[in-house]
Design an enzyme around this catalytic site. Structure first.
Site: not given
Ligand code: ACO
Length: 468
Positions: A347, A308, A403
């Protein structure tokens, strides 16, 4: 703050807005913008994906189009023409303030920006050994007003008063009268809980706490920034805006108009964002009829995580570890092979370009023109963005989030990475408090259920007969 002195920033925002409007259509998601009739039918995924928790008039995120709206206003317009003070008022009260209302609100913020007794206590904590978010959480607990009418602890006398450092409770020893033990008295001129607590009194109390936190959390971030490196806190300057004060109290230097404006835009962009994890955490706590300070404390705790708000700090370390644009391809290939998540991308809601990143990206590049290190990191960021978007943009809807660029903006202004998430919190507190107050008007305690997949009917075995 005078926007006329920073026309180049307004222009960058308007350009980003134009690009966003060209690339996104103007249709809201129909199922997410109409009044509810409970019980509601929705499909829920893991992590409560798709779950509807409440109705709100505060803000709307359209993830498929990449829109962000606060109280009906497009985020791009608010960034181009408004200020964080106006936006906080808007989120809390529903309308942009008139001149007179803004004046009163500013006076309130100025009066709450000074936290001498809380800061005196903060000085005694080993902040240099502590996470900045832990320090922020401690600070907000010390700002907490024990007279919150909903708080049963308020009925207790002296020991509770002693923690309420900014509400005129001054611990002092009584004159020695030959007592066998030390006695402390606390000057207490705070309001007592009235016999009848009406909803109006409660919400006036909450609103006051919201103002206190919106203003005071900036001061805490400023103080944490300095105390952790052995410097004394800087007093706020009543002549500066909230953004200007935040920078001034962190760095001890009066910001330039461009720095103040960019900080202000960043605060606006981070102020609210739907039912995100920290907002939901703060609302869950508020729904138990705990108080606003505890609720905001829960929001800070949730925001801290790297999935987050904690991602902004990680993004900077990630860009620094890549080092140069030429290293991006190999670094990204390794990350993909190891299935490492790229910080600052993806996201839960946005499956399109995050509008906040659309504004912060050009601002980071603008600041990079005057700062060599920021310029290098910006180039790394833009190269990484191209790689990620071309491989995961279409297939998985993964684009840069807020971010990805915020840390670059802050680092170009000379702010160290551990401060980025506390700065995020100092802005999001407006959204947390607005949503808490809205929810409490029709409060129902949050209480979902879990599916039990454990055993039944296990015979109880006394400890001496248990085997490994
Ligand atoms: N890099 C690479 N792959 C990603 C990323 C990423 N940053 N984010 C999602 N994916 C992929 C996952 O591996 C998954 O792939 P799959 O379907 O082959 O398994 C798919 O996209 C869905 O990802 P989830 O993690 O299930 O998505 P979720 O909605 O649960 O998570 C989150 C969202 C936590 C923001 C995620 O995208 C992430 O971890 N991002 C990196 C951390 C980040 O930047 N957080 C800030 C978010 S903005 C905020 O909170 C202010």
């Amino acid at each position: 703050m005078n926007h006329q002195s920073t026309p180049e920033i307004t222009e960058l925002i308007l350009k980003a807005a134009e690009k966003a409007r060209r690339e996104t259509s103007s249709t809201p998601e129909p199922e997410l913008v109409k009044p509810l009739t409970w019980p509601v039918q929705c499909t829920v995924g893991p992590g409560l994906e798709g779950a509807i928790s409440c109705e709100t008039k505060i803000g709307y995120v359209n993830g498929s189009k990449g829109w962000l709206i606060y109280r009906g206003y497009d985020i791009f317009d608010l960034c181009a023409y408004s200020t964080f003070e106006e936006v906080s008022y808007l989120l809390l009260h529903g309308n942009l303030p008139t001149g007179e209302q803004l004046d009163r609100f500013n006076k309130k913020l100025i009066s709450y920006r000074s936290l001498p007794k809380t800061l005196r206590k903060m000085i005694s904590f080993p902040l240099e050994e502590m996470s900045t978010m832990a320090a922020l959480r401690i600070g907000t607990m010390m700002m907490r007003q024990a007279q919150t009418f909903l708080d049963k602890e308020a009925a207790r006398p002296d020991p509770v008063d002693a923690t309420d450092t900014d509400a005129d409770s001054i611990p002092m020893e009584t004159k020695p009268l030959g007592e066998k033990r030390a006695i402390y008295e606390f000057k207490n001129n705070r309001k007592k809980r009235p016999k009848q607590v009406t909803a109006d009194i409660i919400s006036a109390q909450e609103l006051e706490s919201a103002y206190h936190l919106i203003s005071g959390m900036g001061t805490l971030v400023g103080a944490i920034s300095r105390l952790r490196v052995g410097k004394m806190p800087t007093e706020p300057d009543p002549e500066l805006s909230h953004a200007g004060n935040l920078l001034y109290m962190m760095t001890g230097k009066r910001p330039t108009p461009v720095e103040e404006r960019i900080m202000d835009v960043s605060l606006i962009l981070h102020a609210d964002h739907g039912m995100n994890a920290s907002t939901f955490a703060s609302m869950v706590v508020a729904s138990t009829l705990s108080d606003v300070y505890f609720s905001v404390g829960a929001g800070i705790a949730a925001l801290n995580g790297p999935l987050h708000g904690g991602a902004n700090e990680q993004v900077l370390y990630q860009l620094e570890s890549i080092g140069n644009p030429e290293n991006v391809k190999q670094w990204y290939a390794n990350a993909r092979e190891n299935k490492t998540k790229i910080m600052g991308f993806g996201h839960r809601v946005y499956k399109a370009y995050d509008p906040r990143a659309r504004v912060l990206g050009p601002l980071a590049e603008y600041l990079g023109q005057h700062n060599r290190n920021a310029k290098r990191l910006c180039k790394v960021a833009k190269t990484l963005e191209k790689e990620v978007v071309s491989s995961l943009g279409q297939s998985k809807g993964i684009f840069p989030n807020v971010d990805f660029f915020s840390g670059l903006v802050y680092s170009a202004m000379g702010i160290p990475a551990p401060l980025y998430t506390p700065m995020f919190a100092a802005s999001r507190v407006s959204g947390w408090t607005a949503r808490i107050m809205e929810y409490l008007k029709n409060n129902r305690i949050f209480r979902p259920r879990a599916i039990y997949t454990g055993d039944f009917d296990r015979p109880y075995v006394p400890v001496e007969k248990r085997k490994k």
